[in-house]
Design an enzyme around this catalytic site. Sequence first.
Site: not given
Length: 522
Positions: A20, A182
Site C-alpha cells: 500500500d 478502495e
Amino acid sequence: MFAPLSSKYSNPILPGFYPDPSVCRVGADFYLVTSSFHYFPGVPIFHSRDLVHWRQIGHCLTSRSQLNLDGCKSSLGIFAPTLRFHKGLFYMITTNTNGFRNFYVWAKQPEGPWSEPVWLDWPGIDPSLFFDEDGRVYITGNGGFLGDEALGIYQAEINPETGSLLSERRFIWAGTGAKAPEGPHLYKIHGKYYLLIAEGGTEYGHMVTIARSDHPYGPYESHPFNPILTHRSIDSPIQATGHADLVELEDGSWWAVFLGIRPAPVQFGGLHHHLGRETFLAPVTWSTEGWPVIGERGRVSEMMDARSLPVTAEPISYLLEDEFNLNQLDFSWNFLRNPEEGSWSLTENPGQLMLKGSAVTLDDADSVAFIGRRQQHFCCAVSTSLSFNPTLEGEEAGLTVYMNEKFHYEIALSYREGKRKVIFRRRVGSLWKLEREEEYDGPDGIILSIDADPSRYIFSYTRPGRTQTAYGSGECSLLSTEVAGGFTGVYFGLYATGNGRKCSAPALFDWFRYNPESQRRI
C-alpha cells in the site's frame, strides 16, 4: 538534476512486506510510506532522490498513544496510509482497524517527531487527503464494506487544522464494478480532477482504475480502457498489482508506486507468495485524450526502463548486520504489537539485545517478547548468536520464521525436563510438532541459523568451535498468504518466552546477520 547512471532499474523497489505505498515529492526529494498492520512502530517512512533507491528514515507512529495495538488481531492494525506535503507540513492519514478509527498525524520534518493523532469522524478505511489549489482540503475514502452504506468511494471537505468536516459525506464513484473499490487518491492534473482507486481485492485479481471530472465531487467519467494497471490472468513473475499512488517529477514526467507480489517460481511450487505484498515502480504516460496509463499498457516487468529518472549511486539500504551496539534499534526492526515494558533492552547489557520472555508465546495473538525484520529475498541466510541459561521448565529463546501466530517455525534453546536443549518446532494451523530436540551442554554463544531458497527453510546451529549442525527444515509455501492468510509477509524474528510464565533468565543476542544470498545452490 542528476545524470542517469543506469538505463534500467529493478522491481520491486522495496522488496518484502511493504504494501500500500503512498508517495509525495518535496522539491528534489521523495518520501514514501507503507502499511504496517499489527507491527510496531507503525508506518515506515523512506526517503529517495531518484524513486529507485530508498533509505528508511523512521516511522510515523512510534508511541502507544499514536498506535494502540492492544488485543489487535493479526493483519489488522494500520491499513493503507497516504502521505502528503502542504505548506511546510507533512500529513500522514490512515486507519487503525484495531477499533476502526481514522486519523492523521503531522510533522515539520519527515523523520519526525510526528504529532499526536487527530481523530476523525469519518467511517470506512483507506482515507486520503487532497489539498486543492483554491485552499480547500478534501478527505476521500471508501465505504460500504460493512454493509452500512453503498459500496464505493466517499468524499468531504475537511479542516486540516482540527480534523472537523466542513461538508457532508458524499458518494462520488462506485468504481468499474469489480469487488472492493478502495485506496482512493485524488489529484488535479491538467485542470481536471482525477480519482485513482484500487479494485478487484488485493489478490490475483487486483487492479488500478481511474476516473476524472471537472469538479471534485463529480460526476466522474470512467477511463474507457480501465484498468490502467493489472496483471490479472497473465503469466508474469509479478502478480496482484494494484493500490497505486502517482507523483510528478520536476521535469513534468509522472510515475506510479504500487503494490504487487512475487509468487515462488513454478519449479518451487508456484502460486504461493510468502515475502508479502511489495512496493513496485513504473512510469506513467498520458494519452492524447488526457488519460494516464501505468507501465507498458498496464503491465510491468522485473527490469524497467529508468527513462529520465535521476538515478543515483546510493545503494538500497538493507539491515545486513546488527551488533546491537547502539541505544536504539535499527529502523528495520519491528515488534509484534506494542512491546511490553521491560521485555527488551539494549542498555542493560551494552552490546547485546536483551529479551525477557513472559507467559506470552509465538502461538498467541499478543505481545510476545520479539523483534523481527522482514524477509526480503527468496534466497537469503540469517544467523544470530544467543546466550541463554534457562532454569525453569518451558523457558525458551531463539530464532523464528514467522508469518502469524498459527504459522511459524523456530530453532531455539529451551529448558525441558530439567535440561537445556536445542529444539526445532513447526506450527502449521492447528497442527504443531516438536520435530527435534537434543540436550545442549555447550558453552554460551550458540549460533542459530536459517538458510532459505524459494521452497525451503533449512535450520541449523553451531556450537562455539564446532562445525554447523543441520537440524530441520520447513516448506516456504506453508507460510504463504495462500495458506496462512492475512496481509503481511514473513519475518525473521528473535524471541523469548516462558511458555505460560515469566522467564527467570534473559536471552542475550550478541549479533544478527542477514545475507541476501542463500548459502545453498538452487
